[in-house]
Design a protein around this motif. Structure first.
Motif, PDB file in Angstrom:
ATOM      1  N   VAL A 131     -33.782  12.327  -0.704  1.00  0.00           N
ATOM      2  CA  VAL A 131     -32.446  12.064  -1.221  1.00  0.00           C
ATOM      3  C   VAL A 131     -31.471  13.055  -0.593  1.00  0.00           C
ATOM      4  O   VAL A 131     -31.699  14.272  -0.655  1.00  0.00           O
ATOM      5  CB  VAL A 131     -32.418  12.195  -2.755  1.00  0.00           C
ATOM      6  CG1 VAL A 131     -31.017  11.935  -3.283  1.00  0.00           C
ATOM      7  CG2 VAL A 131     -33.419  11.241  -3.384  1.00  0.00           C
ATOM      8  N   SER A 173     -33.168   4.542 -11.522  1.00  0.00           N
ATOM      9  CA  SER A 173     -32.354   4.386 -10.318  1.00  0.00           C
ATOM     10  C   SER A 173     -31.291   5.467 -10.278  1.00  0.00           C
ATOM     11  O   SER A 173     -30.949   6.074 -11.300  1.00  0.00           O
ATOM     12  CB  SER A 173     -31.687   3.004 -10.299  1.00  0.00           C
ATOM     13  OG  SER A 173     -30.792   2.864 -11.393  1.00  0.00           O
ATOM     14  N   GLU A 194     -25.393  -3.103   4.347  1.00  0.00           N
ATOM     15  CA  GLU A 194     -25.005  -2.665   3.017  1.00  0.00           C
ATOM     16  C   GLU A 194     -24.732  -3.808   2.057  1.00  0.00           C
ATOM     17  O   GLU A 194     -25.075  -3.746   0.891  1.00  0.00           O
ATOM     18  CB  GLU A 194     -23.758  -1.771   3.120  1.00  0.00           C
ATOM     19  CG  GLU A 194     -23.231  -1.264   1.785  1.00  0.00           C
ATOM     20  CD  GLU A 194     -24.194  -0.330   1.084  1.00  0.00           C
ATOM     21  OE1 GLU A 194     -24.100  -0.192  -0.154  1.00  0.00           O
ATOM     22  OE2 GLU A 194     -25.055   0.258   1.772  1.00  0.00           O
ATOM     23  N   TYR A 217     -26.080  13.338  -8.437  1.00  0.00           N
ATOM     24  CA  TYR A 217     -26.436  11.961  -8.779  1.00  0.00           C
ATOM     25  C   TYR A 217     -26.660  11.843 -10.285  1.00  0.00           C
ATOM     26  O   TYR A 217     -26.798  12.855 -10.990  1.00  0.00           O
ATOM     27  CB  TYR A 217     -27.705  11.514  -8.040  1.00  0.00           C
ATOM     28  CG  TYR A 217     -27.597  11.573  -6.532  1.00  0.00           C
ATOM     29  CD1 TYR A 217     -27.179  10.470  -5.814  1.00  0.00           C
ATOM     30  CD2 TYR A 217     -27.913  12.745  -5.839  1.00  0.00           C
ATOM     31  CE1 TYR A 217     -27.077  10.511  -4.429  1.00  0.00           C
ATOM     32  CE2 TYR A 217     -27.812  12.806  -4.461  1.00  0.00           C
ATOM     33  CZ  TYR A 217     -27.395  11.687  -3.763  1.00  0.00           C
ATOM     34  OH  TYR A 217     -27.287  11.732  -2.403  1.00  0.00           O
ATOM     35  N   ASP A 248     -25.015   3.828  -8.758  1.00  0.00           N
ATOM     36  CA  ASP A 248     -24.117   3.539  -7.636  1.00  0.00           C
ATOM     37  C   ASP A 248     -24.776   3.716  -6.280  1.00  0.00           C
ATOM     38  O   ASP A 248     -24.100   3.939  -5.266  1.00  0.00           O
ATOM     39  CB  ASP A 248     -22.843   4.389  -7.712  1.00  0.00           C
ATOM     40  CG  ASP A 248     -22.051   4.119  -8.982  1.00  0.00           C
ATOM     41  OD1 ASP A 248     -22.127   2.977  -9.478  1.00  0.00           O
ATOM     42  OD2 ASP A 248     -21.368   5.039  -9.463  1.00  0.00           O
ATOM     43  N   THR A 249     -26.107   3.665  -6.223  1.00  0.00           N
ATOM     44  CA  THR A 249     -26.828   3.703  -4.959  1.00  0.00           C
ATOM     45  C   THR A 249     -27.863   2.591  -4.958  1.00  0.00           C
ATOM     46  O   THR A 249     -28.056   1.899  -5.963  1.00  0.00           O
ATOM     47  CB  THR A 249     -27.547   5.045  -4.732  1.00  0.00           C
ATOM     48  OG1 THR A 249     -28.713   5.111  -5.555  1.00  0.00           O
ATOM     49  CG2 THR A 249     -26.636   6.227  -5.053  1.00  0.00           C
ATOM     50  N   ARG A 250     -28.591   2.481  -3.832  1.00  0.00           N
ATOM     51  CA  ARG A 250     -29.638   1.487  -3.707  1.00  0.00           C
ATOM     52  C   ARG A 250     -31.008   2.064  -4.008  1.00  0.00           C
ATOM     53  O   ARG A 250     -32.019   1.376  -3.868  1.00  0.00           O
ATOM     54  CB  ARG A 250     -29.653   0.910  -2.285  1.00  0.00           C
ATOM     55  CG  ARG A 250     -28.314   0.361  -1.839  1.00  0.00           C
ATOM     56  CD  ARG A 250     -28.363  -0.038  -0.373  1.00  0.00           C
ATOM     57  NE  ARG A 250     -29.232  -1.167  -0.172  1.00  0.00           N
ATOM     58  CZ  ARG A 250     -28.855  -2.432  -0.311  1.00  0.00           C
ATOM     59  NH1 ARG A 250     -27.620  -2.728  -0.667  1.00  0.00           N
ATOM     60  NH2 ARG A 250     -29.706  -3.415  -0.099  1.00  0.00           N
ATOM     61  N   TRP A 251     -31.098   3.317  -4.415  1.00  0.00           N
ATOM     62  CA  TRP A 251     -32.374   4.003  -4.566  1.00  0.00           C
ATOM     63  C   TRP A 251     -32.892   3.868  -5.993  1.00  0.00           C
ATOM     64  O   TRP A 251     -32.144   4.033  -6.956  1.00  0.00           O
ATOM     65  CB  TRP A 251     -32.231   5.490  -4.209  1.00  0.00           C
ATOM     66  CG  TRP A 251     -31.645   5.696  -2.848  1.00  0.00           C
ATOM     67  CD1 TRP A 251     -31.820   4.911  -1.761  1.00  0.00           C
ATOM     68  CD2 TRP A 251     -30.747   6.736  -2.465  1.00  0.00           C
ATOM     69  NE1 TRP A 251     -31.112   5.398  -0.701  1.00  0.00           N
ATOM     70  CE2 TRP A 251     -30.437   6.526  -1.090  1.00  0.00           C
ATOM     71  CE3 TRP A 251     -30.177   7.834  -3.121  1.00  0.00           C
ATOM     72  CZ2 TRP A 251     -29.598   7.352  -0.376  1.00  0.00           C
ATOM     73  CZ3 TRP A 251     -29.353   8.665  -2.407  1.00  0.00           C
ATOM     74  CH2 TRP A 251     -29.062   8.425  -1.055  1.00  0.00           C
ATOM     75  N   ARG A 282     -35.999   2.960   1.170  1.00  0.00           N
ATOM     76  CA  ARG A 282     -34.767   2.594   0.485  1.00  0.00           C
ATOM     77  C   ARG A 282     -34.320   1.190   0.830  1.00  0.00           C
ATOM     78  O   ARG A 282     -33.793   0.464  -0.001  1.00  0.00           O
ATOM     79  CB  ARG A 282     -33.660   3.576   0.860  1.00  0.00           C
ATOM     80  CG  ARG A 282     -33.850   4.958   0.262  1.00  0.00           C
ATOM     81  CD  ARG A 282     -32.787   5.901   0.767  1.00  0.00           C
ATOM     82  NE  ARG A 282     -33.125   7.284   0.393  1.00  0.00           N
ATOM     83  CZ  ARG A 282     -32.719   8.341   1.049  1.00  0.00           C
ATOM     84  NH1 ARG A 282     -31.981   8.193   2.121  1.00  0.00           N
ATOM     85  NH2 ARG A 282     -33.063   9.546   0.643  1.00  0.00           N
TER      86      ARG A 282
END
Length: 972
Positions: free
Chosen positions: A91, A70, A374, A96, A73-76, A337
């Motif tokens: 992206v 992953s 979110e 990242y 600190d993201t949803r990906w 995503r």
């Protein structure tokens, strides 16, 4: 800032079958398939960057598949393929950190700078870390918790780590990965038969000891399906086994299983959880293009010999077969995503070892996860199962094959002629199961420190059972038909709120609160017809005698809980909680029931004085209470309808008890988790002690009241105690070769502490509840001088010992070679317990020539019986065995090779670049050792009630078979 937590995953006469019922896909599944097509379609390219990489073992540099990757600190996120590669497209430009999570390895984080229109390559090396204190667990906790924070033991089975693909959920739980304290025992070799599951022994005498089962947060039925028997007449007219709802779940869909074993950990589940909780988590989709998995399994089941050398199958050979099994399954997963999907389907066609036994299953599943905004995550999980089962009439059934074969010329034909016995194969026993499980979870975090989770679930289990002896059937010439329709629905709602705040710089508090409601409706419609006018395909209404019954049961339970976790310096953890329960089965005078819990956890190795070379150590302790609720009508005064001449009337039945409540189990467990020598040795140790108070026992009523039936009362007291030890070690780690070895030890010693003034009572099959003895204890007639050359000296009421194992040992080893080849072996020993052999007794008392006495009959016939031991004189001379069934009680110690498997990746030169193929060859239960005093059959057998039995015993069933399978898997 939003924090995302990822959990690592990953030969006799036969008859034609009845045509399977029409299979309809529920409408709830259809939108998912359309959505799958949309999400699997190629997306329009954007002017964004791509991260492409590989994850390898830092020591061996071997690629690792199924690793969660992953962007911090993201949803990906995504998962690596079998070749260790992963790809994150589209992206936005920026910097990242690619973070990994994988069972058995530590967390790694690597920087990746993304530029528009370019591909950023990264290599992530991860170190082995066998004791993962930061792994996320959810079962038995209020919300997700790190393992370091939890004061009780939680066992976890990760399907990706198991050698051979499990054929059923029972096989999965029996894999050994669940750790010490979990016992899974199959009931027989019948098609569709389930397994008995015990976590730390029996906590109840009158109620079920099967643990609660959850799947993706939804509570589902954990009790066996009803046995397929006619509603009138002899209840043994059946195949005499029951199916498990647990095996309606396709094991290929399971990502992991979490198991909590006792009341110290199950407090938050309330008045039904004293026997433990098993929670199943199914696979989820990941961002990226569609990834397809196809698998073909081919194999066969074969019964190991269970008689003497001269009669290895007790003359059942002509009716046994090597039963072919086949399964075809596939799945697709992927997504964007904000929306990910996992869709799967499978078809199984499995023969049983008896001539009519057969099982056909269709499974479908769809899991969808999406985030419309979110702070809101939604998940939807639906599964559908359609299962057709045909069984051969067997068990302690005079209309069945096994009883009449085992009793030879003393059977109900007075002959062992196969042509006569084959007439019983006209008996048809069909069960059609239709199952739908659906659930939805919403997780809403309006603030970074406040999370809400709501799960709604629905489980519908329907079973249609047809039990048919046709017109001119040899044992019922006029014909008999019984049709039973059983429907069970479970509606559940579960809410958890969590507030987390930093009290000081080093002290953090996590306060959780919530509630749960479970509503169960059970409807049974039973019809019965007999005496048909002629041959054909009758309905119940074709019979000259027609009967019908209807039963309806509804139970409602609800509870509220609060819990607070205090964490100091992220190494000292204290948790306190309370659950308050109400239930419709409680007596009117009882009111609500409270169940408290308290636990501590201390990560000793995080102290400043600790040398990192000493390893990792966590100490833990937990205390808690949980319950086991009585049955739906146990509190109620009931009456049975009856006829008085031509007028309706009723008779007294259950006296009722307005003060009736749940059994309460209190448990304390203490233990430690540790890893030493660079994580080469990992050990988990737990000591536990349970005490069940207010145990439900049947109490006889005063006859003058008119109520003759015993009434359940909260009067008894039981105890379980023992320890659990799991140790795994890496004997050798090299570039192209790794050897891992492990063992487990589990002990359980139970005792009836107090009968509450109730006389000692029998549970059947020589199992008794006796104060000061195990739960249950085998008490029966015995020979006091078994090995002497003398006449038997006997006693009527001997205490043999416990009916359930007191010691269980597990052994496992695996060898990994270069190129991904892996060989796995696992064995299990169970001992310290006794079992009654009713099949042998039923034959010997009728004078049947029985395998256990083959070597002794010549001496008896020659008048030299005085040369035999006292025990052989007792069981082999018909006049002696007479009414003494207890003589056929054996020590049931056994060892089985639970699994031997080899996984072989196919050469890459044979398949396209993006396609990976694997072949796995496996054998389960292919070798058995049993105590020399265990004369016939198999120690794992259960009586006519299947795994639902309270006492393990042997009747005229077929032992569980060995299974041999070849699995071919393709991923692309």
């Amino acid at each position: 800032m939003r924090l995302n937590l990822f959990v690592s995953s990953n030969p006799g006469t036969t008859q034609a079958r009845h045509p399977p019922q029409a299979r309809l896909v529920p409408g709830a599944l259809l939108p998912v398939f359309f959505l799958t097509l949309l999400l699997a379609a190629p997306t329009v390219a954007q002017n964004l960057g791509t991260i492409s990489g590989m994850v390898v073992d830092a020591r061996t540099q071997q690629p690792l598949g199924s690793v969660q990757v992953s962007l911090r600190d993201t949803r990906w996120g995504t998962a690596t393929g079998n070749d260790g590669t992963f790809r994150l497209p589209n992206v936005p430009a920026g910097t990242y950190y690619c973070q990994t999570r994988f069972i058995g390895y530590g967390v790694a984080s690597v920087e990746a700078v993304v530029r528009g229109g370019q591909v950023t390559e990264v290599l992530i090396e991860i170190e082995r870390q066998a004791l993962q204190l930061d792994e996320i667990v959810v079962t038995g906790t209020a919300g997700a918790k790190r393992r370091r924070e939890v004061g009780n033991t939680i066992s976890q089975i990760n399907v990706a780590e198991i050698g051979a693909p499990p054929a059923s959920v029972d096989n999965l739980l029996q894999s050994g990965a669940g750790g010490a304290g979990l016992t899974v025992l199959k009931s027989s070799g019948m098609a569709g038969g389930g397994a008995q599951i015990r976590l730390r022994g029996n906590v109840s005498v009158s109620m079920s000891n099967q643990p609660l089962i959850y799947i993706d947060g939804v509570q589902i039925r954990n009790e066996a399906y009803p046995m397929n028997v006619p509603a009138a007449g002899n209840v043994s007219r059946s195949g005499n086994d029951v199916s498990s709802p647990l095996n309606d779940i396709n094991p290929a869909d399971i990502d992991r299983v979490e198991i909590i074993k006792g009341a110290a950990a199950t407090t938050l589940y309330g008045a039904e959880a004293a026997a433990g909780v098993i929670q199943i988590f199914t696979k989820k989709g990941v961002e990226g293009p569609a990834r397809w998995t196809l698998q073909v399994d081919q194999g066969f089941n074969r019964v190991l010999p269970f008689g003497a050398d001269t009669a290895p199958y007790i003359h059942l050979d002509p009716w046994l077969r090597n039963a072919w099994t086949q399964k075809y399954s596939g799945s697709v997963s992927g997504g964007t995503r904000d929306a990910q999907y996992y869709v799967s389907g499978s078809y199984e066609d499995n023969q049983g070892v008896l001539p009519l036994d057969w099982e056909e299953t269709v499974n479908m599943r769809a899991n969808l996860d999406f985030s419309p905004v979110e702070n809101l995550d939604l998940s939807w999980n639906v599964a559908y199962t359609n299962k057709d089962i045909q069984n051969t009439s067997a068990g302690n059934n005079s209309h069945g094959i096994t009883l009449n074969v085992f009793r030879a010329e003393r059977n109900y034909f007075g002959s062992n002629d196969p042509e006569l016995i084959n007439q019983l194969l006209e008996y048809e026993i069909f069960t059609y199961i239709d199952r739908f499980i659906g659930g939805g979870t919403a997780t809403y975090s309006p603030l970074p420190w406040f999370t809400n989770r709501l799960t709604l679930g629905y489980d519908r289990a329907n079973s249609e059972m047809r039990n048919y002896r046709p017109f001119e059937f040899v044992r019922a010439p006029q014909g008999v038909l019984g049709v039973n329709n059983f429907n069970n629905t479970t509606l559940s709602a579960d809410y958890v709120g969590t507030i987390e705040f930093q009290m000081t710089g080093d002290l953090r508090s996590t306060f959780s609160f919530g509630g749960q409601s479970i509503t169960r409706d059970e409807v049974t419609l039973s019809t019965y017809g007999e005496d048909f006018p002629g041959p054909g395909e009758p309905t119940v209404s074709s019979g000259a005698i027609r009967l019908g019954w209807e039963d309806r049961i509804r139970t409602v339970s609800a509870g509220l809980f609060v819990q607070n976790l205090f964490a100091l310096k992220d190494r000292y953890f204290v948790t306190a909680g309370l659950r308050v329960d109400g239930n419709s089965v409680f007596g009117e005078n009882l009111g609500l029931q409270a169940y408290p819990k308290f636990s501590v956890s201390y990560v000793l190795s995080d102290e400043s004085f600790w040398n990192s070379q000493w390893g990792t150590v966590k100490l833990r302790a937990a205390w808690g209470q949980a319950g086991r609720a009585p049955g739906a009508f146990d509190k109620v005064r009931t009456w049975d309808p009856a006829g008085w001449g031509t007028s309706p009337a009723f008779l007294p039945n259950n006296v009722g008890n307005p003060d009736l409540g749940p059994e309460r189990t209190t448990e304390i467990e203490v233990g430690a988790d540790a890893a030493f020598f660079d994580d080469r040795i990992v050990t988990e140790f737990t000591y536990y002690k349970q005490r069940t108070t207010d145990a439900l026992f049947s109490v006889r009523q005063i006859p003058s009241t008119g109520f003759q039936q015993s009434q359940l009362e909260n009067v008894g007291e039981l105890e379980n105690k023992g320890f659990e030890l799991n140790t795994t070690g890496s004997i050798f780690r090299g570039q192209d070769f790794t050897w891992d070895l492990g063992f487990s030890v589990y002990t359980n010693n139970s005792k009836v502490l107090d009968l509450g003034g109730v006389p000692e009572f029998s549970l059947g099959d020589r199992g008794w509840i006796v104060e000061g003895e195990p739960v249950p204890v085998i008490r029966a007639e015995c020979v006091l001088n078994p090995d002497e050359i003398a006449d038997p000296v006997t006693e009527e009421q001997c205490i043999y010992g416990p009916n359930y194992p007191t010691t269980t040992l597990g052994f496992q080893t695996s060898f990994s070679f270069g190129g991904g080849i892996r060989i796995t072996g696992r064995g299990e020993y169970q001992g310290g317990h006794y079992i009654y052999d009713g099949a042998a007794y039923n034959a010997l008392r009728r004078g049947v020539i029985w395998p256990a006495c083959y070597q002794d009959y010549d001496l008896i016939d020659a008048g030299r019986g005085n040369e035999l031991t006292a025990y052989k004189r007792a069981i082999c001379i018909t006049d002696n065995i007479g009414g003494n069934p207890g003589y056929l009680t054996y020590p049931a110690d056994f060892f089985k090779l639970r699994e031997l498997s080899a996984t072989i990746p196919m050469p890459r030169s044979v398949f396209p670049e993006r396609l990976r193929a694997t072949l796995t060859l496996s054998a389960r239960d292919a070798f058995r050792w049993k105590n020399k005093d265990f004369l016939t059959f198999d120690p794992e057998q259960m009586p006519d009630v299947g795994f639902d039995g309270r006492v393990r015993a042997i009747l005229e069933t077929v032992p569980p078979p060995a299974t041999y399978t070849a699995s071919f898997r393709i991923v692309f």
